[in-house]
Design a protein around this motif. Structure first.
Motif, PDB file in Angstrom:
ATOM      1  N   UNK A  57      32.259  48.202  40.075  1.00 53.31           N
ATOM      2  CA  UNK A  57      33.717  48.184  39.993  1.00 53.31           C
ATOM      3  C   UNK A  57      34.185  49.424  39.243  1.00 53.31           C
ATOM      4  N   UNK A  58      35.149  50.133  39.777  1.00 58.99           N
ATOM      5  CA  UNK A  58      35.628  51.347  39.102  1.00 58.99           C
ATOM      6  C   UNK A  58      36.275  51.015  37.759  1.00 58.99           C
ATOM      7  N   UNK A  59      36.222  51.990  36.836  1.00 51.09           N
ATOM      8  CA  UNK A  59      36.792  51.780  35.506  1.00 51.09           C
ATOM      9  C   UNK A  59      38.283  51.463  35.568  1.00 51.09           C
ATOM     10  N   UNK A  60      38.969  52.072  36.527  1.00 57.50           N
ATOM     11  CA  UNK A  60      40.418  51.844  36.643  1.00 57.50           C
ATOM     12  C   UNK A  60      40.746  50.431  37.090  1.00 57.50           C
ATOM     13  N   UNK A  61      39.758  49.779  37.728  1.00 57.67           N
ATOM     14  CA  UNK A  61      39.989  48.428  38.256  1.00 57.67           C
ATOM     15  C   UNK A  61      40.794  48.426  39.543  1.00 57.67           C
TER      16      UNK A  61
ATOM     17  N   UNK B  73      38.657  43.968  42.346  1.00 62.92           N
ATOM     18  CA  UNK B  73      38.018  42.643  42.414  1.00 62.92           C
ATOM     19  C   UNK B  73      38.471  41.844  43.636  1.00 62.92           C
ATOM     20  N   UNK B  74      39.544  42.295  44.282  1.00 61.51           N
ATOM     21  CA  UNK B  74      40.070  41.552  45.446  1.00 61.51           C
ATOM     22  C   UNK B  74      39.545  42.128  46.758  1.00 61.51           C
ATOM     23  N   UNK B  75      38.416  42.858  46.685  1.00 56.13           N
ATOM     24  CA  UNK B  75      37.820  43.457  47.888  1.00 56.13           C
ATOM     25  C   UNK B  75      36.404  42.911  48.037  1.00 56.13           C
ATOM     26  N   UNK B  76      36.232  41.740  48.664  1.00 56.43           N
ATOM     27  CA  UNK B  76      34.896  41.138  48.770  1.00 56.43           C
ATOM     28  C   UNK B  76      33.856  42.052  49.411  1.00 56.43           C
ATOM     29  N   UNK B  77      34.270  42.924  50.352  1.00 52.09           N
ATOM     30  CA  UNK B  77      33.275  43.763  51.038  1.00 52.09           C
ATOM     31  C   UNK B  77      32.831  44.975  50.194  1.00 52.09           C
ATOM     32  N   UNK B  78      33.466  45.194  49.036  1.00 54.03           N
ATOM     33  CA  UNK B  78      33.084  46.302  48.153  1.00 54.03           C
ATOM     34  C   UNK B  78      31.725  46.008  47.529  1.00 54.03           C
TER      35      UNK B  78
END
Length: 494
Positions: free
Chosen positions: A269-273, A260-265
């Motif tokens: 969101x991956x299950x692992x977070x 969640x701390x990657x704005x350019x992603x």
């Protein structure tokens, strides 16, 4: 007094004057030596406050690089590794480590938490020079055939059960734009390779096509770089590992970020977070970095001028040459090695960092190792003890600066993920995995890095951080990432 006596007295006086002048000249030259060394030491200074500023600057650049492409000197590449090894992985996995004129094929047997890495078998293959400039088909056909030969030699008990494919981790140490965990397009070749028809193409597709051509039933489960592999290698046996750093010929770092701390992603969101970020921190720049005239000169003469400045002042490729450049100035401006400048001293990179390390660690009373290195490498003979002491001092200045800056970079990572302080009531442990010859073999560099990191952190936080060595991330780490991204996760081993 007779005429002869007058002439003799005059000769004695003249000789005395010459001796005095020689002593004064030498004294002046030695003073110049000390001034140059003192100025260099000052320029390389890394007081703790400056290191904290560098750590802060690293954190700022990390935020910018995660926000959008091109916003920072740090590329902050998304690795697509969202599942790191848990330690539970079992079975046989393979790795292909392609990083230069040789490549390695590895077979790694994993035994889960109880047994860990049970066995590793590997084979190194030299790439024929003509294949480095031929076509992608020829290169990857050769690699696939070599891989098939490696697999053919294994006993039947290693064969996968029916319906199951072998899985491979592919370490590809060239600039790649990664598009998924198992795909990435080649941006450009380096290290002597020049094959135009694969630039801009998916390297995993190229390898897969060559494997299919010869009937090698193997799936590339993960495409990685060696820094991500270093992190994975350590994570298998220690779940508290949060970053991997390479300090070798070059330098880089990768760490575990909250997705969640990657704005350019842009993806789901991956299950692992979590997502592993390949920082490419060698290109870090900051006005706080203690860059000297010698570093600027080295940069101007480099093939990648203006790039990789952080790498150029902390990694093994460059440290020895910085020492050489200072010695050259001492020779040119202060007759440090006598009236003539030693010819070999003008050759870039002739003084390698392993030789610098050997001189730095010389504990003999007459610094014999230093004398021998100067003689054997630079053809400088009969050096005095005080000259040798200056050489050791220069090695210390350069290594200390590099080690302390590496520690400041690690501080930046810890700050970014909130591990630089201990929150009330929380028990946490953060391990940093390090690999590379500079860290492994240059003892004074390593101990300086470790003590500096402790110095940069509050006492309670310092107790929660540990540095651990992680060997062969490019090989074993790749196999582990093939395991953690296997199509058969949760399937019992037969």
């Amino acid at each position: 007094m007779g005429k002869a006596e007058v002439v003799s007295a005059a000769a004695v006086c003249a000789a005395a004057v010459l001796v005095v002048r020689h002593l004064m000249k030498n004294s002046g030259k030695w003073g110049q030596v000390l001034r140059i060394v003192k100025e260099f030491d000052k320029q390389c200074g890394t007081p703790i406050e400056k290191l904290r500023q560098i750590g802060d600057a690293m954190e700022v650049e990390m935020h910018a690089g995660l926000a959008s492409e091109g916003a920072s000197k740090l590329k902050m590449l998304i690795s697509f590794v969202d599942n790191l090894p848990t330690g539970d992985e079992k079975g046989l996995f393979y790795a292909l480590d392609l990083g230069g004129t040789n490549f390695r094929a590895l077979r790694v047997h994993l035994g889960g938490k109880e047994k860990g890495v049970v066995n590793i078998e590997s084979e190194e293959v030299s790439i024929p020079p003509h294949l480095m400039t031929s076509s992608s088909n020829e290169l990857f056909d050769f690699i696939a055939t070599s891989l098939a030969k490696f697999i053919c030699s294994e006993p039947e008990e290693f064969h996968p059960p029916p319906g199951r494919r072998r899985e491979l981790g592919f370490t590809f140490s060239f600039p790649v734009n990664q598009t998924s965990i198992a795909s990435g397009t080649l941006l450009k070749w380096t290290k002597g390779f020049h094959i135009d028809d694969v630039v801009g193409e998916d390297v995993v597709k190229a390898l897969t096509k060559s494997m299919e051509k010869i009937g090698l039933d193997m799936r590339v489960a993960a495409l990685i770089n060696d820094t991500v592999g270093t992190l994975a290698r350590a994570r298998f046996s220690d779940q508290d590992v949060i970053a991997g750093v390479i300090l070798g010929t070059g330098t880089n770092a990768a760490y575990v970020e909250r997705a969640q701390a990657i704005p350019k992603w842009q993806g789901h969101l991956p299950k692992s977070g979590e997502m592993v970020i390949n920082m490419e921190w060698g290109n870090f720049r900051s006005s706080y970095l203690p860059v000297t005239e010698y570093d600027h000169a080295l940069d101007l003469e480099s093939l990648n001028r203006g790039e990789q400045m952080f790498e150029k002042i902390i990694s093994g490729m460059y440290l020895g040459d910085i020492v050489r450049r200072v010695l050259l100035k001492l020779a040119e401006e202060a007759d440090f090695f006598g009236d003539t400048v030693p010819t070999k001293l003008r050759i870039p990179f002739i003084l390698r960092t392993p030789d610098m390390s050997a001189m730095h660690h010389d504990t003999s009373s007459d610094l014999k190792v230093v004398g021998n290195k100067l003689r054997d490498i630079l053809e400088i003979y009969n050096t005095s003890l005080k000259v040798r002491k200056i050489v050791v001092e220069l090695c210390d200045i350069v290594a200390t600066r590099g080690a302390r800056l590496a520690a400041a970079g690690i501080l930046g990572i810890l700050k970014k993920i909130g591990r630089d302080t201990v929150k009330v009531g929380e028990k946490q442990r953060s391990a940093i995995a390090l690999d590379g010859g500079l860290f492994e073999h240059y003892t004074k560099f390593r101990t300086c890095l470790e003590s500096t990191l402790k110095e940069l952190l509050e006492d309670d936080a310092a107790e929660t951080i540990c540095i651990r060595q992680s060997n062969d991330g490019s090989g074993i780490g790749a196999a582990l990432l093939a395991a953690s991204h296997s199509n058969y996760l949760g399937v019992e081993e037969s």
